[in-house]
Design a protein around this motif. Sequence first.
Motif, PDB file in Angstrom:
ATOM      1  N   ALA A  20     -26.885   8.389 -30.556  1.00  0.00           N
ATOM      2  CA  ALA A  20     -27.087   6.961 -30.806  1.00  0.00           C
ATOM      3  C   ALA A  20     -26.902   6.644 -32.286  1.00  0.00           C
ATOM      4  CB  ALA A  20     -28.480   6.554 -30.336  1.00  0.00           C
ATOM      5  N   GLU A  21     -27.264   7.578 -33.159  1.00  0.00           N
ATOM      6  CA  GLU A  21     -27.126   7.371 -34.604  1.00  0.00           C
ATOM      7  C   GLU A  21     -25.678   7.061 -34.983  1.00  0.00           C
ATOM      8  OE1 GLU A  21     -27.589   9.840 -38.789  1.00  0.00           O
ATOM      9  OE2 GLU A  21     -28.178  10.783 -36.917  1.00  0.00           O
ATOM     10  N   PHE A  22     -24.740   7.755 -34.382  1.00  0.00           N
ATOM     11  CA  PHE A  22     -23.327   7.523 -34.665  1.00  0.00           C
ATOM     12  C   PHE A  22     -22.941   6.077 -34.364  1.00  0.00           C
ATOM     13  CE2 PHE A  22     -19.103   7.163 -32.712  1.00  0.00           C
ATOM     14  CZ  PHE A  22     -18.310   7.412 -33.823  1.00  0.00           C
ATOM     15  N   PHE A  23     -23.312   5.587 -33.205  1.00  0.00           N
ATOM     16  CA  PHE A  23     -22.930   4.243 -32.790  1.00  0.00           C
ATOM     17  C   PHE A  23     -23.631   3.182 -33.624  1.00  0.00           C
ATOM     18  CE2 PHE A  23     -21.757   7.008 -29.388  1.00  0.00           C
ATOM     19  CZ  PHE A  23     -20.502   6.524 -29.047  1.00  0.00           C
ATOM     20  N   HIS A  24     -24.862   3.434 -33.998  1.00  0.00           N
ATOM     21  CA  HIS A  24     -25.578   2.483 -34.855  1.00  0.00           C
ATOM     22  C   HIS A  24     -24.989   2.473 -36.267  1.00  0.00           C
ATOM     23  CE1 HIS A  24     -28.367   1.231 -31.836  1.00  0.00           C
ATOM     24  NE2 HIS A  24     -28.604   2.488 -31.544  1.00  0.00           N
ATOM     25  N   ARG A  25     -24.547   3.619 -36.753  1.00  0.00           N
ATOM     26  CA  ARG A  25     -23.901   3.660 -38.076  1.00  0.00           C
ATOM     27  C   ARG A  25     -22.566   2.933 -38.054  1.00  0.00           C
ATOM     28  NH1 ARG A  25     -24.219   9.575 -40.588  1.00  0.00           N
ATOM     29  NH2 ARG A  25     -23.086   8.515 -42.245  1.00  0.00           N
ATOM     30  N   VAL A  26     -21.807   3.117 -36.995  1.00  0.00           N
ATOM     31  CA  VAL A  26     -20.541   2.390 -36.869  1.00  0.00           C
ATOM     32  C   VAL A  26     -20.816   0.888 -36.864  1.00  0.00           C
ATOM     33  CG1 VAL A  26     -18.620   1.852 -35.321  1.00  0.00           C
ATOM     34  CG2 VAL A  26     -19.252   4.230 -35.736  1.00  0.00           C
ATOM     35  N   ALA A  27     -21.746   0.444 -36.048  1.00  0.00           N
ATOM     36  CA  ALA A  27     -22.064  -0.980 -35.965  1.00  0.00           C
ATOM     37  C   ALA A  27     -22.554  -1.526 -37.308  1.00  0.00           C
ATOM     38  CB  ALA A  27     -23.115  -1.231 -34.881  1.00  0.00           C
ATOM     39  N   ALA A  28     -23.215  -0.688 -38.083  1.00  0.00           N
ATOM     40  CA  ALA A  28     -23.739  -1.142 -39.374  1.00  0.00           C
ATOM     41  C   ALA A  28     -22.650  -1.322 -40.421  1.00  0.00           C
ATOM     42  CB  ALA A  28     -24.798  -0.158 -39.890  1.00  0.00           C
ATOM     43  N   VAL A  29     -21.579  -0.549 -40.348  1.00  0.00           N
ATOM     44  CA  VAL A  29     -20.555  -0.622 -41.402  1.00  0.00           C
ATOM     45  C   VAL A  29     -19.343  -1.462 -41.020  1.00  0.00           C
ATOM     46  CG1 VAL A  29     -21.241   1.568 -42.431  1.00  0.00           C
ATOM     47  CG2 VAL A  29     -19.381   1.527 -40.770  1.00  0.00           C
ATOM     48  N   VAL A  30     -19.107  -1.665 -39.745  1.00  0.00           N
ATOM     49  CA  VAL A  30     -17.978  -2.497 -39.334  1.00  0.00           C
ATOM     50  C   VAL A  30     -18.347  -3.957 -39.586  1.00  0.00           C
ATOM     51  CG1 VAL A  30     -16.608  -3.262 -37.352  1.00  0.00           C
ATOM     52  CG2 VAL A  30     -17.144  -0.845 -37.640  1.00  0.00           C
ATOM     53  N   PRO A  31     -17.467  -4.712 -40.220  1.00  0.00           N
ATOM     54  CA  PRO A  31     -17.788  -6.110 -40.533  1.00  0.00           C
ATOM     55  C   PRO A  31     -17.645  -7.017 -39.306  1.00  0.00           C
ATOM     56  CG  PRO A  31     -15.602  -5.600 -41.327  1.00  0.00           C
ATOM     57  CD  PRO A  31     -16.170  -4.311 -40.781  1.00  0.00           C
ATOM     58  N   ALA A  32     -18.401  -6.687 -38.262  1.00  0.00           N
ATOM     59  CA  ALA A  32     -18.371  -7.456 -37.010  1.00  0.00           C
ATOM     60  C   ALA A  32     -19.678  -7.210 -36.279  1.00  0.00           C
ATOM     61  CB  ALA A  32     -17.196  -7.005 -36.156  1.00  0.00           C
ATOM     62  N   ASP A  33     -19.994  -8.107 -35.372  1.00  0.00           N
ATOM     63  CA  ASP A  33     -21.153  -7.892 -34.511  1.00  0.00           C
ATOM     64  C   ASP A  33     -20.825  -6.800 -33.510  1.00  0.00           C
ATOM     65  OD1 ASP A  33     -22.604  -9.910 -35.770  1.00  0.00           O
ATOM     66  OD2 ASP A  33     -21.872 -11.444 -34.377  1.00  0.00           O
ATOM     67  N   PRO A  34     -21.835  -6.065 -33.006  1.00  0.00           N
ATOM     68  CA  PRO A  34     -21.544  -5.004 -32.042  1.00  0.00           C
ATOM     69  C   PRO A  34     -20.730  -5.483 -30.831  1.00  0.00           C
ATOM     70  CG  PRO A  34     -23.777  -4.781 -32.825  1.00  0.00           C
ATOM     71  CD  PRO A  34     -23.248  -6.088 -33.384  1.00  0.00           C
ATOM     72  N   ASP A  35     -20.949  -6.722 -30.376  1.00  0.00           N
ATOM     73  CA  ASP A  35     -20.201  -7.187 -29.209  1.00  0.00           C
ATOM     74  C   ASP A  35     -18.759  -7.578 -29.547  1.00  0.00           C
ATOM     75  OD1 ASP A  35     -20.641  -9.631 -30.489  1.00  0.00           O
ATOM     76  OD2 ASP A  35     -21.240 -10.659 -28.645  1.00  0.00           O
ATOM     77  N   GLU A  36     -18.355  -7.370 -30.793  1.00  0.00           N
ATOM     78  CA  GLU A  36     -16.971  -7.579 -31.204  1.00  0.00           C
ATOM     79  C   GLU A  36     -16.255  -6.243 -31.444  1.00  0.00           C
ATOM     80  OE1 GLU A  36     -17.233 -11.758 -33.596  1.00  0.00           O
ATOM     81  OE2 GLU A  36     -18.013  -9.988 -34.610  1.00  0.00           O
ATOM     82  N   ILE A  37     -16.936  -5.153 -31.154  1.00  0.00           N
ATOM     83  CA  ILE A  37     -16.395  -3.809 -31.358  1.00  0.00           C
ATOM     84  C   ILE A  37     -16.007  -3.217 -30.011  1.00  0.00           C
ATOM     85  CG2 ILE A  37     -16.921  -1.453 -32.135  1.00  0.00           C
ATOM     86  CD1 ILE A  37     -18.980  -2.744 -34.068  1.00  0.00           C
ATOM     87  N   LEU A  38     -14.833  -2.600 -29.953  1.00  0.00           N
ATOM     88  CA  LEU A  38     -14.401  -1.871 -28.765  1.00  0.00           C
ATOM     89  C   LEU A  38     -14.399  -0.394 -29.107  1.00  0.00           C
ATOM     90  CD1 LEU A  38     -13.222  -1.784 -25.889  1.00  0.00           C
ATOM     91  CD2 LEU A  38     -10.952  -1.928 -26.948  1.00  0.00           C
ATOM     92  N   TYR A  39     -15.234   0.371 -28.422  1.00  0.00           N
ATOM     93  CA  TYR A  39     -15.261   1.816 -28.627  1.00  0.00           C
ATOM     94  C   TYR A  39     -14.468   2.460 -27.506  1.00  0.00           C
ATOM     95  CZ  TYR A  39     -16.564   6.455 -29.855  1.00  0.00           C
ATOM     96  OH  TYR A  39     -16.482   7.753 -30.251  1.00  0.00           O
ATOM     97  N   VAL A  40     -13.463   3.236 -27.867  1.00  0.00           N
ATOM     98  CA  VAL A  40     -12.595   3.896 -26.898  1.00  0.00           C
ATOM     99  C   VAL A  40     -12.970   5.367 -26.848  1.00  0.00           C
ATOM    100  CG1 VAL A  40     -10.203   4.435 -26.290  1.00  0.00           C
ATOM    101  CG2 VAL A  40     -10.747   2.270 -27.448  1.00  0.00           C
ATOM    102  N   GLY A  41     -13.205   5.859 -25.658  1.00  0.00           N
ATOM    103  CA  GLY A  41     -13.555   7.261 -25.512  1.00  0.00           C
ATOM    104  C   GLY A  41     -13.098   7.816 -24.178  1.00  0.00           C
ATOM    105  N   ASP A  42     -13.177   9.136 -24.064  1.00  0.00           N
ATOM    106  CA  ASP A  42     -12.742   9.802 -22.830  1.00  0.00           C
ATOM    107  C   ASP A  42     -13.911  10.411 -22.054  1.00  0.00           C
ATOM    108  OD1 ASP A  42     -13.330  11.894 -24.540  1.00  0.00           O
ATOM    109  OD2 ASP A  42     -11.377  12.868 -24.338  1.00  0.00           O
ATOM    110  N   ARG A  43     -15.137  10.076 -22.471  1.00  0.00           N
ATOM    111  CA  ARG A  43     -16.312  10.581 -21.761  1.00  0.00           C
ATOM    112  C   ARG A  43     -17.294   9.447 -21.519  1.00  0.00           C
ATOM    113  NH1 ARG A  43     -18.323  16.446 -23.634  1.00  0.00           N
ATOM    114  NH2 ARG A  43     -19.805  15.899 -22.012  1.00  0.00           N
ATOM    115  N   VAL A  44     -17.759   9.360 -20.291  1.00  0.00           N
ATOM    116  CA  VAL A  44     -18.755   8.341 -19.963  1.00  0.00           C
ATOM    117  C   VAL A  44     -20.072   8.663 -20.664  1.00  0.00           C
ATOM    118  CG1 VAL A  44     -20.129   7.340 -18.095  1.00  0.00           C
ATOM    119  CG2 VAL A  44     -17.698   7.799 -17.753  1.00  0.00           C
TER     120      VAL A  44
END
Length: 114
Positions: free
Chosen positions: A32-56
């Motif tokens: 969870a720390e990774f995703f919260h750090r990404v959300a903190a540094v990207v100049p957008a709200d979390p609901d404006e971020i698309l995270y692409v991954g290959d694992r559910v």
Amino acid sequence: SSRIGSVGGRRLDGLLGRLFGTFRRGLAGGLAEFFHRVAAVVPADPDEILYVGDRVDNDLRPGAAAGMHTALIHRGPWATIQWHTEEAEKLPTFRVESLLELSPLIARFNEREH
């Protein structure tokens, strides 16, 4: 009224690739720390971020929990194993075979939201 992929008209694809690569070197993918750090540094709200991954389990579930949209890409062994599960079919905003499919999907998503 979230839009994916731009902030104030600026495209974020190059920035996001560098950010994710940098953070992932220091943190394991499902934390969870990774995703919260990404959300903190990207100049957008979390609901404006698309995270692409290959694992559910390591990508989509924690990304969605952090308020991000998610895309499941069908590549690698974990995506193949998880692709037909109920969670893999319902959780992601998008399901794709290739990253090339995302641009038109994001454009349609953004048009629908506004």
